[in-house]
Design a protein around this motif. Structure first.
Motif, short mmCIF file in Angstrom:
data_model
loop_
_atom_site.label_atom_id
_atom_site.label_comp_id
_atom_site.label_asym_id
_atom_site.label_seq_id
_atom_site.Cartn_x
_atom_site.Cartn_y
_atom_site.Cartn_z
N VAL A 154 21.05 -4.56 41.69
CA VAL A 154 22.13 -4.54 42.69
C VAL A 154 22.53 -3.11 42.97
O VAL A 154 22.70 -2.71 44.13
CB VAL A 154 23.32 -5.40 42.21
N GLN A 155 22.67 -2.29 41.92
CA GLN A 155 23.01 -0.88 42.12
C GLN A 155 21.94 -0.17 42.95
O GLN A 155 22.26 0.59 43.86
CB GLN A 155 23.16 -0.18 40.77
N ARG A 156 20.68 -0.44 42.63
CA ARG A 156 19.58 0.18 43.38
C ARG A 156 19.65 -0.21 44.86
O ARG A 156 19.44 0.62 45.74
CB ARG A 156 18.23 -0.22 42.78
N SER A 157 19.95 -1.48 45.14
CA SER A 157 20.05 -1.93 46.53
C SER A 157 21.17 -1.23 47.27
O SER A 157 21.03 -0.93 48.46
CB SER A 157 20.30 -3.44 46.58
N LEU A 158 22.27 -0.96 46.59
CA LEU A 158 23.40 -0.29 47.24
C LEU A 158 23.18 1.22 47.37
O LEU A 158 23.61 1.84 48.34
CB LEU A 158 24.69 -0.55 46.47
N LEU A 159 22.50 1.81 46.39
CA LEU A 159 22.28 3.26 46.40
C LEU A 159 21.11 3.68 47.28
O LEU A 159 21.06 4.82 47.73
CB LEU A 159 22.07 3.78 44.98
N GLU A 160 20.17 2.78 47.54
CA GLU A 160 19.01 3.07 48.37
C GLU A 160 19.01 2.11 49.55
O GLU A 160 18.33 1.09 49.52
CB GLU A 160 17.72 2.92 47.56
N PRO A 161 19.79 2.40 50.61
CA PRO A 161 19.92 1.45 51.73
C PRO A 161 18.59 1.15 52.38
O PRO A 161 17.73 2.01 52.51
CB PRO A 161 20.86 2.15 52.70
#
Length: 183
Positions: A154-161
């Protein structure tokens, strides 16, 4: 944790498996589903059916056994993600370092922004992060928690749009979270 994401769907009126199969449309017909029946679950993909009673062999949906069992919930598999590393239990407890008041304030703000970004991306009113690292949301229209994914994904999805995903990272809240995280 196993590398798949999806959505929980409640089935109104608890229809029989036969009625559910006959009336399914849209995402239920176009994606693999795990259908939770009265006493066990079955897998359905398109016109194929898989159940433990037939040793996991895929059969034609018209020959599905247990068609009178009631359908409670359906988990629709909508995509595949990188499987998360499942850590083993540490052999001994490692002492934690003591954080300063400023560090605690910064971490609390990052957590708040993280939760606000998830709410904005999913339309949820509440976000729950479990001790095992899973992120769940609850929307006003659902009476149950919906699993979003493992916290690192989830963090990766938010940090790498990116476009075309469940969490695209394109909301102002996600931008604020990226800024707080130094991205």
């Amino acid at each position: 944790m196993l590398g798949y994401i999806g959505q929980w769907h409640s089935v109104k009126g608890c229809p029989t498996l036969a009625a559910y199969l006959k009336n399914r449309t849209g995402i239920h017909k176009g994606h693999p589903c795990i259908v939770f029946l009265t006493d066990h679950c079955v897998a359905i993909s398109g016109e194929l059916f898989c159940d433990l009673t037939n040793n996991g062999v895929m059969i034609d949906i018209d020959r599905a056994p247990g068609r009178r069992k009631l359908v409670n919930h359906v988990f629709v598999v909508t995509g595949r993600i990188f499987a998360a590393h499942i850590p083993s239990k540490p052999s001994s407890r490692v002492p934690t370092t003591h954080a300063t008041a400023e560090d605690k304030r910064r971490l609390k703000e990052q957590d708040r922004l993280f939760r606000e970004a998830i709410k904005a991306e999913t339309g949820a009113t509440r976000v729950m992060i479990t001790s095992s690292g899973d992120v769940h949301t609850r929307t006003p229209s659902d009476s149950h928690w919906e699993w979003v994914g493992e916290i690192s994904n989830v963090q990766r999805s938010l940090l790498e749009p990116r476009t075309g995903g469940y969490l695209c990272g394109d909301t102002p809240e996600a931008t604020a979270y990226r800024t707080a995280m130094g991205f």
